[in-house]
Design a protein around this motif. Sequence first.
Motif, mmCIF file in Angstrom:
data_model
loop_
_atom_site.group_PDB
_atom_site.id
_atom_site.type_symbol
_atom_site.label_atom_id
_atom_site.label_comp_id
_atom_site.label_asym_id
_atom_site.label_seq_id
_atom_site.Cartn_x
_atom_site.Cartn_y
_atom_site.Cartn_z
ATOM 1 N N ARG A 47 0.850 -1.204 0.000
ATOM 2 C CA ARG A 47 0.000 0.000 0.000
ATOM 3 C C ARG A 47 0.882 1.249 0.000
ATOM 4 O O ARG A 47 1.831 1.356 0.773
ATOM 5 N N LEU A 48 0.546 2.179 -0.869
ATOM 6 C CA LEU A 48 1.284 3.430 -0.945
ATOM 7 C C LEU A 48 1.054 4.243 0.318
ATOM 8 O O LEU A 48 -0.079 4.568 0.670
ATOM 9 N N LEU A 49 2.147 4.576 1.003
ATOM 10 C CA LEU A 49 2.069 5.395 2.209
ATOM 11 C C LEU A 49 2.386 6.854 1.907
ATOM 12 O O LEU A 49 1.983 7.744 2.649
ATOM 13 N N GLY A 50 3.125 7.083 0.838
ATOM 14 C CA GLY A 50 3.462 8.454 0.470
ATOM 15 C C GLY A 50 4.380 8.484 -0.724
ATOM 16 O O GLY A 50 4.925 7.462 -1.144
ATOM 17 N N GLY A 51 4.537 9.680 -1.242
ATOM 18 C CA GLY A 51 5.422 9.838 -2.379
ATOM 19 C C GLY A 51 5.632 11.286 -2.733
ATOM 20 O O GLY A 51 4.952 12.192 -2.229
ATOM 21 N N LEU A 52 6.603 11.476 -3.588
ATOM 22 C CA LEU A 52 6.980 12.804 -4.054
ATOM 23 C C LEU A 52 7.210 12.714 -5.551
ATOM 24 O O LEU A 52 7.745 11.723 -6.044
ATOM 25 N N SER A 53 6.813 13.742 -6.270
ATOM 26 C CA SER A 53 7.025 13.788 -7.710
ATOM 27 C C SER A 53 7.464 15.192 -8.107
ATOM 28 O O SER A 53 6.935 16.186 -7.604
ATOM 29 N N GLY A 54 8.430 15.259 -8.988
ATOM 30 C CA GLY A 54 8.915 16.532 -9.502
ATOM 31 C C GLY A 54 9.841 16.298 -10.674
ATOM 32 O O GLY A 54 9.757 15.262 -11.344
ATOM 33 N N ARG A 55 10.727 17.244 -10.877
ATOM 34 C CA ARG A 55 11.700 17.107 -11.965
ATOM 35 C C ARG A 55 12.875 18.014 -11.696
ATOM 36 O O ARG A 55 12.767 19.003 -10.955
ATOM 37 N N THR A 56 13.984 17.657 -12.289
ATOM 38 C CA THR A 56 15.154 18.521 -12.239
ATOM 39 C C THR A 56 15.315 19.148 -13.614
ATOM 40 O O THR A 56 15.139 18.485 -14.642
ATOM 41 N N ILE A 57 15.626 20.433 -13.621
ATOM 42 C CA ILE A 57 15.786 21.160 -14.868
ATOM 43 C C ILE A 57 16.590 22.431 -14.586
ATOM 44 O O ILE A 57 16.354 23.104 -13.584
ATOM 45 N N TYR A 58 17.523 22.718 -15.469
ATOM 46 C CA TYR A 58 18.343 23.926 -15.345
ATOM 47 C C TYR A 58 18.916 24.085 -13.931
ATOM 48 O O TYR A 58 18.827 25.150 -13.326
ATOM 49 N N ARG A 59 19.445 22.995 -13.382
ATOM 50 C CA ARG A 59 20.089 22.968 -12.071
ATOM 51 C C ARG A 59 19.140 23.309 -10.914
ATOM 52 O O ARG A 59 19.567 23.765 -9.863
ATOM 53 N N ARG A 79 9.622 13.751 5.655
ATOM 54 C CA ARG A 79 11.025 14.159 5.776
ATOM 55 C C ARG A 79 11.935 13.170 5.032
ATOM 56 O O ARG A 79 12.863 13.574 4.342
ATOM 57 N N GLN A 80 11.655 11.873 5.149
ATOM 58 C CA GLN A 80 12.455 10.858 4.454
ATOM 59 C C GLN A 80 12.305 10.973 2.941
ATOM 60 O O GLN A 80 13.294 10.857 2.210
ATOM 61 N N LEU A 81 11.080 11.193 2.485
ATOM 62 C CA LEU A 81 10.844 11.352 1.048
ATOM 63 C C LEU A 81 11.605 12.563 0.517
ATOM 64 O O LEU A 81 12.258 12.494 -0.531
ATOM 65 N N MET A 82 11.515 13.678 1.244
ATOM 66 C CA MET A 82 12.220 14.886 0.827
ATOM 67 C C MET A 82 13.724 14.678 0.818
ATOM 68 O O MET A 82 14.416 15.080 -0.123
ATOM 69 N N ALA A 83 14.255 14.033 1.855
ATOM 70 C CA ALA A 83 15.704 13.813 1.943
ATOM 71 C C ALA A 83 16.195 12.971 0.772
ATOM 72 O O ALA A 83 17.225 13.285 0.154
ATOM 73 N N ALA A 84 15.472 11.911 0.446
ATOM 74 C CA ALA A 84 15.882 11.047 -0.669
ATOM 75 C C ALA A 84 15.835 11.799 -1.994
ATOM 76 O O ALA A 84 16.772 11.716 -2.804
ATOM 77 N N ALA A 85 14.756 12.540 -2.210
ATOM 78 C CA ALA A 85 14.612 13.275 -3.470
ATOM 79 C C ALA A 85 15.648 14.391 -3.586
ATOM 80 O O ALA A 85 16.251 14.589 -4.646
ATOM 81 N N GLU A 86 15.870 15.125 -2.486
ATOM 82 C CA GLU A 86 16.850 16.212 -2.533
ATOM 83 C C GLU A 86 18.268 15.681 -2.720
ATOM 84 O O GLU A 86 19.078 16.309 -3.405
ATOM 85 N N ALA A 87 18.580 14.534 -2.150
ATOM 86 C CA ALA A 87 19.908 13.942 -2.342
ATOM 87 C C ALA A 87 20.124 13.626 -3.817
ATOM 88 O O ALA A 87 21.192 13.906 -4.377
ATOM 89 N N GLU A 88 19.101 13.069 -4.461
ATOM 90 C CA GLU A 88 19.210 12.774 -5.893
ATOM 91 C C GLU A 88 19.311 14.062 -6.713
ATOM 92 O O GLU A 88 20.085 14.144 -7.664
ATOM 93 N N ALA A 89 18.532 15.070 -6.345
ATOM 94 C CA ALA A 89 18.588 16.346 -7.065
ATOM 95 C C ALA A 89 19.994 16.941 -6.987
ATOM 96 O O ALA A 89 20.526 17.433 -7.987
ATOM 97 N N ARG A 90 20.594 16.878 -5.832
ATOM 98 C CA ARG A 90 21.963 17.383 -5.679
ATOM 99 C C ARG A 90 22.940 16.563 -6.505
ATOM 100 O O ARG A 90 23.869 17.115 -7.103
ATOM 101 N N ARG A 92 22.347 15.283 -9.248
ATOM 102 C CA ARG A 92 22.130 15.736 -10.623
ATOM 103 C C ARG A 92 22.660 17.148 -10.859
ATOM 104 O O ARG A 92 22.522 17.688 -11.945
ATOM 105 N N GLY A 93 23.208 17.766 -9.833
ATOM 106 C CA GLY A 93 23.789 19.092 -9.979
ATOM 107 C C GLY A 93 22.881 20.252 -9.637
ATOM 108 O O GLY A 93 23.207 21.407 -9.912
ATOM 109 N N CYS A 94 21.754 19.974 -8.999
ATOM 110 C CA CYS A 94 20.832 21.058 -8.640
ATOM 111 C C CYS A 94 21.420 21.922 -7.533
ATOM 112 O O CYS A 94 22.075 21.427 -6.625
#
Length: 138
Positions: A47-59, A79-90, A92-94
Amino acid sequence: MALTLFSDPPETLVAELLAGVRAHNAAHLGAETSRPLAVEVRDAQGRLLGGLSGRTIYRQFLIDLLWVAEDARGQGLGRQLMAAAEAEARQRGCVAAQLDTLDFQAPHFYAKLGFETVGRVSGIPANPERFFLLKRYA
């Protein structure tokens, strides 16, 4: 000239508009490197407990949505979802993350994560206040 209003625009129209915007942006910012970025958390039953969706573009990391199931809130999943997504964004050079949220949603949650309010829309009858948030990465 003919002006046409659509309630359900054809995909070809949306694709053509997007191509025009991309061409204009490329003239100012260079080639687009937009990549989707999403993360989810599920329980042992799938069962889906949560998620985040976005994109990286122009850093920049543009966060479209973050959701945590009502019964899973208060456990640190957002907080865990944000941390994982932000780590990946970084990775990618964001250099920054952006999002918008409504006053009854999560402006205080994002502030705890280091986001600052850079804009607001308020005073619209029968509408909540909208916050535009930015987080610069060191």
